[in-house]
Design a protein around this motif. Structure first.
Motif, PDB file in Angstrom:
ATOM      1  N   UNK A   1      -3.129 -30.352  -7.550  1.00  0.00           N
ATOM      2  CA  UNK A   1      -3.523 -29.398  -8.561  1.00  0.00           C
ATOM      3  C   UNK A   1      -2.374 -28.447  -8.919  1.00  0.00           C
ATOM      4  N   UNK A   2      -1.573 -28.086  -7.915  1.00  0.00           N
ATOM      5  CA  UNK A   2      -0.457 -27.173  -8.165  1.00  0.00           C
ATOM      6  C   UNK A   2       0.568 -27.771  -9.125  1.00  0.00           C
ATOM      7  N   UNK A   3       0.771 -29.084  -9.015  1.00  0.00           N
ATOM      8  CA  UNK A   3       1.725 -29.729  -9.916  1.00  0.00           C
ATOM      9  C   UNK A   3       1.222 -29.687 -11.356  1.00  0.00           C
ATOM     10  N   UNK A   4      -0.071 -29.845 -11.529  1.00  0.00           N
ATOM     11  CA  UNK A   4      -0.644 -29.785 -12.882  1.00  0.00           C
ATOM     12  C   UNK A   4      -0.467 -28.382 -13.448  1.00  0.00           C
ATOM     13  N   UNK A   5      -0.760 -27.362 -12.636  1.00  0.00           N
ATOM     14  CA  UNK A   5      -0.569 -25.980 -13.081  1.00  0.00           C
ATOM     15  C   UNK A   5       0.888 -25.725 -13.437  1.00  0.00           C
ATOM     16  N   UNK A   6       1.791 -26.276 -12.646  1.00  0.00           N
ATOM     17  CA  UNK A   6       3.219 -26.088 -12.893  1.00  0.00           C
ATOM     18  C   UNK A   6       3.649 -26.725 -14.212  1.00  0.00           C
ATOM     19  N   UNK A   7       3.181 -27.925 -14.482  1.00  0.00           N
ATOM     20  CA  UNK A   7       3.518 -28.601 -15.744  1.00  0.00           C
ATOM     21  C   UNK A   7       2.952 -27.824 -16.929  1.00  0.00           C
ATOM     22  N   UNK A   8       1.715 -27.378 -16.817  1.00  0.00           N
ATOM     23  CA  UNK A   8       1.120 -26.593 -17.909  1.00  0.00           C
ATOM     24  C   UNK A   8       1.889 -25.290 -18.095  1.00  0.00           C
ATOM     25  N   UNK A   9       2.289 -24.664 -16.992  1.00  0.00           N
ATOM     26  CA  UNK A   9       3.109 -23.458 -17.071  1.00  0.00           C
ATOM     27  C   UNK A   9       4.428 -23.720 -17.773  1.00  0.00           C
ATOM     28  N   UNK A  10       5.047 -24.864 -17.475  1.00  0.00           N
ATOM     29  CA  UNK A  10       6.286 -25.240 -18.159  1.00  0.00           C
ATOM     30  C   UNK A  10       6.078 -25.449 -19.648  1.00  0.00           C
ATOM     31  N   UNK A  11       4.925 -25.999 -20.017  1.00  0.00           N
ATOM     32  CA  UNK A  11       4.622 -26.180 -21.449  1.00  0.00           C
ATOM     33  C   UNK A  11       4.408 -24.838 -22.137  1.00  0.00           C
ATOM     34  N   UNK A  12       3.814 -23.887 -21.424  1.00  0.00           N
ATOM     35  CA  UNK A  12       3.698 -22.540 -21.991  1.00  0.00           C
ATOM     36  C   UNK A  12       5.069 -21.888 -22.131  1.00  0.00           C
ATOM     37  N   UNK A  13       5.999 -22.244 -21.258  1.00  0.00           N
ATOM     38  CA  UNK A  13       7.369 -21.739 -21.401  1.00  0.00           C
ATOM     39  C   UNK A  13       7.979 -22.258 -22.702  1.00  0.00           C
ATOM     40  N   UNK A  14       7.752 -23.528 -22.989  1.00  0.00           N
ATOM     41  CA  UNK A  14       8.220 -24.094 -24.258  1.00  0.00           C
ATOM     42  C   UNK A  14       7.569 -23.350 -25.424  1.00  0.00           C
ATOM     43  N   UNK A  15       6.287 -23.036 -25.276  1.00  0.00           N
ATOM     44  CA  UNK A  15       5.572 -22.315 -26.333  1.00  0.00           C
ATOM     45  C   UNK A  15       6.190 -20.954 -26.582  1.00  0.00           C
ATOM     46  N   UNK A  16       6.502 -20.208 -25.521  1.00  0.00           N
ATOM     47  CA  UNK A  16       7.057 -18.886 -25.786  1.00  0.00           C
ATOM     48  C   UNK A  16       8.467 -18.941 -26.338  1.00  0.00           C
ATOM     49  N   UNK A  17       9.246 -19.952 -26.002  1.00  0.00           N
ATOM     50  CA  UNK A  17      10.565 -20.063 -26.626  1.00  0.00           C
ATOM     51  C   UNK A  17      10.442 -20.495 -28.087  1.00  0.00           C
ATOM     52  N   UNK A  18       9.447 -21.338 -28.396  1.00  0.00           N
ATOM     53  CA  UNK A  18       9.177 -21.704 -29.790  1.00  0.00           C
ATOM     54  C   UNK A  18       8.829 -20.453 -30.591  1.00  0.00           C
ATOM     55  N   UNK A  19       7.988 -19.606 -30.012  1.00  0.00           N
ATOM     56  CA  UNK A  19       7.608 -18.361 -30.695  1.00  0.00           C
ATOM     57  C   UNK A  19       8.820 -17.465 -30.924  1.00  0.00           C
ATOM     58  N   UNK A  20       9.744 -17.440 -29.977  1.00  0.00           N
ATOM     59  CA  UNK A  20      10.980 -16.672 -30.173  1.00  0.00           C
ATOM     60  C   UNK A  20      11.750 -17.180 -31.380  1.00  0.00           C
ATOM     61  N   UNK A  21      11.833 -18.495 -31.500  1.00  0.00           N
ATOM     62  CA  UNK A  21      12.536 -19.087 -32.643  1.00  0.00           C
ATOM     63  C   UNK A  21      11.866 -18.755 -33.957  1.00  0.00           C
ATOM     64  N   UNK A  22      10.543 -18.790 -33.981  1.00  0.00           N
ATOM     65  CA  UNK A  22       9.803 -18.460 -35.205  1.00  0.00           C
ATOM     66  C   UNK A  22       9.894 -16.967 -35.513  1.00  0.00           C
ATOM     67  N   UNK A  23       9.884 -16.141 -34.479  1.00  0.00           N
ATOM     68  CA  UNK A  23       9.955 -14.698 -34.657  1.00  0.00           C
ATOM     69  C   UNK A  23      11.289 -14.274 -35.263  1.00  0.00           C
TER      70      UNK A  23
END
Length: 108
Positions: A1-23
């Protein structure tokens, strides 16, 4: 389960960097909406990383989390922000993906 949380967390990291680019290019109210999404994704990403480190080694978890973020951010940069997809850039991204997979296999 921890690995799944980690992967989802990494995808949220991509999301926040995408938002930085759009901002960067947004103006007015849109800039604040992108900032709000950035903050929410950042909070989600950090929370999931923290939860994953409750059972995974911190060094492995952090390396995988940042690796997912780095690979995802480069791919978003290439596909959304028209950054160059040079041969060497893709080679080094591939080695990073291989390293992330390797860390998963050698971790407890």
């Amino acid at each position: 389960m921890s690995w799944i949380l980690l992967v989802i967390g990494g995808l949220f990291e991509v999301t926040f960097t995408f938002c930085l680019g759009k901002m960067k290019d947004a103006t007015g109210t849109a800039k604040y909406w992108w900032f709000t999404l950035f903050a929410m994704a950042l909070l989600a990403s950090m929370t999931l990383l923290w939860k994953a480190t409750q059972t995974l080694p911190i060094g492995t978890a952090y390396a995988v989390w940042t690796g997912i973020g780095a690979v995802g951010t480069v791919l978003i940069g290439i596909t959304v922000f028209n950054e160059p997809a040079t041969f060497w850039r893709l080679v080094f991204i591939s080695t990073l993906v291989g390293s992330i997979i390797g860390l998963k296999f050698v971790s407890n």
